[in-house]
Design an enzyme around this catalytic site. Sequence first.
Site: not given
Lengths: 326, 326, 326, 326
Positions: A11, A21, A24, A72, A103-104, A126-128, A130, A172, A222, A259
Site C-alpha cells: 500500500g 529522494r 537518491v 502487491r 510487513d508484507g 505504511t499508514i497503519d 503496525d 487493517r 452530536s 483519502i
Amino acid sequence: MESLAIITSGGDAPGMNAAIRAIVLSCHAKGIKCIGFYHGYNGLIEDECLTLTPEMVRPILQYGGTILKSARCPQMHTDDGVKNVAKTLKRHKVDSLVVIGGDGSFRGMMALQSYWSGRLIGVPATIDNDLACTDSTIGFSTAVSTATHAIDKIRDTANAFERVFIVEVMGRHSGHIAFNVGLATAAESILSFENCPSSSLEQVKLSLIEQIQTQQKNNHTSFVIVLAENLWPGGAQGLKQTLNDTANIESAVCVLGYIQRGGSPCPEDRILATELGIEAVEAAYSESGVMIGKEQGKLIRRCIIAATEQKKPVDQAIHSVYQTLT
Amino acid sequence: MESLAIITSGGDAPGMNAAIRAIVLSCHAKGIKCIGFYHGYNGLIEDECLTLTPEMVRPILQYGGTILKSARCPQMHTDDGVKNVAKTLKRHKVDSLVVIGGDGSFRGMMALQSYWSGRLIGVPATIDNDLACTDSTIGFSTAVSTATHAIDKIRDTANAFERVFIVEVMGRHSGHIAFNVGLATAAESILSFENCPSSSLEQVKLSLIEQIQTQQKNNHTSFVIVLAENLWPGGAQGLKQTLNDTANIESAVCVLGYIQRGGSPCPEDRILATELGIEAVEAAYSESGVMIGKEQGKLIRRCIIAATEQKKPVDQAIHSVYQTLT
Amino acid sequence: MESLAIITSGGDAPGMNAAIRAIVLSCHAKGIKCIGFYHGYNGLIEDECLTLTPEMVRPILQYGGTILKSARCPQMHTDDGVKNVAKTLKRHKVDSLVVIGGDGSFRGMMALQSYWSGRLIGVPATIDNDLACTDSTIGFSTAVSTATHAIDKIRDTANAFERVFIVEVMGRHSGHIAFNVGLATAAESILSFENCPSSSLEQVKLSLIEQIQTQQKNNHTSFVIVLAENLWPGGAQGLKQTLNDTANIESAVCVLGYIQRGGSPCPEDRILATELGIEAVEAAYSESGVMIGKEQGKLIRRCIIAATEQKKPVDQAIHSVYQTLT
Amino acid sequence: MESLAIITSGGDAPGMNAAIRAIVLSCHAKGIKCIGFYHGYNGLIEDECLTLTPEMVRPILQYGGTILKSARCPQMHTDDGVKNVAKTLKRHKVDSLVVIGGDGSFRGMMALQSYWSGRLIGVPATIDNDLACTDSTIGFSTAVSTATHAIDKIRDTANAFERVFIVEVMGRHSGHIAFNVGLATAAESILSFENCPSSSLEQVKLSLIEQIQTQQKNNHTSFVIVLAENLWPGGAQGLKQTLNDTANIESAVCVLGYIQRGGSPCPEDRILATELGIEAVEAAYSESGVMIGKEQGKLIRRCIIAATEQKKPVDQAIHSVYQTLT
C-alpha cells in the site's frame, strides 16, 4: 558499494517519495549508482527500471504517492518469483536493495535472502503504523491528519443535526489510526481491536448503546464513533444496523477510505522519511536483513524478523487518556 | 419591520453561519429584533428560540454547520404542523421569517403562506446547487472544494497503483457537484444524470468499459470515475460489481459522503452568504414569497415557486468542456 | 483538592484550547471546581474569571487561540503584581494553579511561589519549542505544519521564476522551527542560531553566496533560504540587501509572521495537549513547581526551574541530515 | 492551423498549469502540434522550447506554478527583442501564439503584432484580477482563498490578545483581493484604492482611529485591517507607525506576500483555466489580438486593447456590503 536499488511496495503511504529522494541524494553524495524499479517486486521480476538522478527527485519531497509506483506481487509467494527477482538484481550488479513498504514487503525481503546475497534494507512505510521497532511508520502521521480534518468537517454536520455518526477509519488490523484520530477529534467512542476483542462485541454493543442514550437524555449534542476497519461484522453499515435494530438508534455512516492514503505528507512524515532514507543508505554498506526505525528520537537498525513478527501495540497512555475523557 | 426570525432548515451547508451573521448584523444596524429558532421548522413548532445579538455572531463567519442547528421536519407536511409554526410566529410578533435552506425548506414556506400573513424570504443554501434562480447556492463551492481535494489525494494512490477508482459524490438528483468536481480533478469519466439518463445505462456501461480498456492498453495510468449519488443501481459498489462482472475490470471504491457537507466555508460561500443575507433583510421590508438569488453578478428576488418548480440544469459549457477533454 | 484555576499566558499557541478542555473535563470527572482566569496573569490581578464547565469546552478542541485569552503581564515583574495574584487565588480558595504557556509564564510561577502556598503546575505551550524537559511543546507541530505549507506555495513561484527566496520563520532565539521547516521543505539553506553563531556571520555569508552561485551555474532552479527570526542584522530584508550588495544576487523576501501562531491544531498538538492537561490535574494533587512534559513517549514531571533554566537544543540528528542533503 | 505555441508570462498564478494542460489536450484532439516556450517571452527570444505532449500535461492540473516557467522580459520593450520573438516564431512555423499572463504580457502581444502575422490569443492569468473583459482572471480565486485562510489563523491570535492587526495583501494597484479577502474574513476595516484615494489618506486615518477606539471602548475584541499593497506610504509598517504616533494605538503587522501566488489552484481556477484554454485553441483558428474571457457565465473574445486599456473596477456590490457590515 557501487549500486543500490529501491522499490516501493505494498500500500502506498505519504512520504514514500520523500524517502526515495533522501536515498537518491544520499547515494549521489557518496558516488553510488541508484536504480529505481517500478511497481514493487513486479518491476524486479520484469526488469522495469530507471537510473535515478538528483534532478528527478528534487521536486518530489512534498508529493503523495510514489514515483516508482507500487503494487502487491503475488509471485513473491512462489520460488520462481523470488528467483526472478534475484536474477534481475544480479544482472544489474546491485549491491543493496532498499525496500520501502510494510510487513508484507518485508516478508518478501526475507524470502529473497535465500536466493540473493546482496544486502537488504527495509524502510517502514505504511499508514497503519503496525510495525514494531519504530515509533512511527512513514505515512501514519499524514493519515491521522487527513482523517482528523475529515472528521472535523463531519462534526459540523453532526452538531447541526445532533446526530450519531459512525466513521470508519483504516488501520487493517491495528488501532493506531483509530485511537489517534479518535482522541484528536474528541470522538465520543473509539471502537478498535485493542478495546473491543471479538469475544466481547455483544458487551461493547450494550455499553455503546447505554452511552449514546445517556448522552441523548442529558443534552442535545452530536455523538461520533470512530470505528476501526475490519472490526465490526459488516463494518460501519453493520454497526449502524445493529444500533438501529437493537435500540432504535439512528445513525449516519462515513467510510473515509482511500483519502487516508494520499495527499502531501505532513512535516513529520517528510522529516521521518528523510532521516530513515539517509540511514538506509548508511546501513546498506555493512548490514543486511535489517529495518531502519526511529525509537525515542534515535535511529535504530533492527532485524527484519523482529520488526514483522510482532505487531506494535497502541500506546497504553492513549488508552487511558481515552478512558479518562469519556 | 420590528422583528425578524431566522431558521436554518434541511441539510446543512457551509456558509449557513455566514448568512446568519449577515442577517443579524444587518438587523442590528436597522434596529430590528432578530430571533433565531432552533432545528429548522421544529423549533418554530416547539417554540425553541433565542434573541440573536451581534456579539453571538461575530466569530461564526468562518465556521461550518449552523449555530441554529438544522433538521428535517416531517410535521410540516401536515396542516397541524404548519398551523403550529404560524402560531409561534404570531406569539412572537414576528414580521418576517427568513428560511435558509434548500427546496424542501422552501416548500415549507409555501405551505406556511396559507396560515401566516407575515413576510417570507428564502435564502438558498444547499451543497447540491440544484435550485433555479441563482447561479450558485450557499455551500456548493465549498462542497466542490472539499471533494476536489479529497480526489486529489485519491489520485496519488490511483497513480501509484495505476488503478481504476470509482468516487461517489453528493448532489441528490443533480450533477452540479459531479461535473464541477470531475473537471477540477481531471476525472477520466463523469457519470451523472445529465449525461447518463437511466434508459441508457447499458450503453454507458459499454462505452465506459471501452474507454477504460483503451486507456489501459495505451499506457499504465490511473482512471478516476466521478459518480453522482443515486445514479447507478447499487451506487459505487454496484458499478464496481458491474465492471468486474462484465469486463473483469478491478476497481476501488470511495464514497466521499458527509465530509462534503461540513468544513469552513470557502471565500466564495462566505461572500455569497453575506450578500444574500443582507439582501434578505432588505427584501423583508416589502416582499414575501421570494427567494434571494445571485445571477450574473446581480442580486435578484424571485418568486419562491419559480425557484423550486424547476431544477437548475448543469451548465452546457461544462458538458462540452468535459467532452473535449475525454 | 477542591478548586483548580487555569490561565493561558504569553504568546498563544495552537492547542492551548485542547489543554484547557482536557483539564476541565478531567476536573469534572474528579469533582474538582475549575476556574478560568482571563488574559494570563492580568486576569488573576484583576480578578476576571469564570467557572469552566464541560459544556463550554466540548467544542473547542479543534480551535486555535485560547478561549481564556492571553497576554503578557509586566506587573508580574513587580512584587505588588505578584502579591495581587496571590490575593485573588486565596480569595477564590484555589488549591492549584495550572499555567499554560512558555518560559516567561513559568518564571511568573516561580515568583508566585514566595507569596502563595498553593500548588503550581506548568503546561508547556509555545510554538518555539525552546523549553527543556519535553520533546515537544504544545503548538510547535502546528507551527511547523503551517510554515511548511506556506513554503510549499512559495516554492511554486520560486520554481516558476528560478529565483532565490528568503523566508523568515519564527522561533524567538532557537532554531527548532527553522530546522524542521527547512528539512520539510527541502530548503537549500537553513540559517539559524545553531549553525550561524553571530561571530561567524561573515563566513556564513560567503559560503551562502558560493552555494547560490554554484547552483545557478549548474542549472536553472529555485533556491529557498529558511531564516530564523532575530538572527540576521536587519532580518530577511537585511540578508536580501547583503546578498545584493556583496554578490549582486537578487532575491525575494517573505516573512511568515503571525500565521504561524494560529490555526486549528494538528493532531499531534491536540493529543499532546490532551495528555499534558490530564496529567497536570493528576500532578496538582501532590506536586508543586513542576512542569509536565513528554519525553521519549513518557509523561514526566520536572522542576520548573530545570525546564526554564536551560534551552532545549535542536536535535543533533536534524543538523546532520541537513548537512548530508545540502 | 498546424502549429500553436504557448508561453506563460509575468507573475505566476495558480491555474497556469491547468490552462497549459487544456491547450495541449485540445491541440492533441485536433491534430495540432503544440510547442511550449520557456520563461515567457525570453524563451521566444532565445529559442528555448519543447514539444508538449498529452503525457506531459496529464498530471499538472492540480499544481501551482507553471511547467513552462515564467519571467518578466525587459527586451520586449525594444524593437530588437520583439523582432527576435517574431523570428523564432517564423523559424518554428508557428501559426498561433497563446500568451497566458496579465496586462504586461498582453502589451507584449500588441508589440508583436507589428512584426509577426500569426494569430495572437491572450489568456488572462493573474492573481490581481485587474483585467477588464473577464469577471475573474486565473489565479484570483486561489489567491483570495490562501489569504483568507491565512487571516483565519491570524484572527486566532488577534482574538486571544484582543489586538489590532494590519494584514497587507497583494493586488498591485487594484483592490479585488483586498475587498474579497476583507469580506471573507470579517475584517473590521478594508483599506484599498477604491475607498482610500490618495488625497484622502488623512481623513481615512482619522476615521480608522475613531473606529478602533470606539470598538476598544465597547468591548474587548480583535480588530483586523486588510490593507492593499502599494496604498499606504511605507506599507503596513507605515500604517502601524501612523497609528502609534497619532493615537498611541499598538498594532501587529503581517505581510502575506508570495504565499498568495502559489499553491494548488482551487476548483474555480482549475475549471476557469480549462475553459479559457480550450476556447483559446478554438479562437486561434480565426482570430487574432483577442483575449479570451468569461463574463456572466459565457466565454467571450475581446480585443486585447480593450482588455488592457481599462482596469476592471471592484464590484460596487462588494463595496456596499462592506459598508453595511462595518
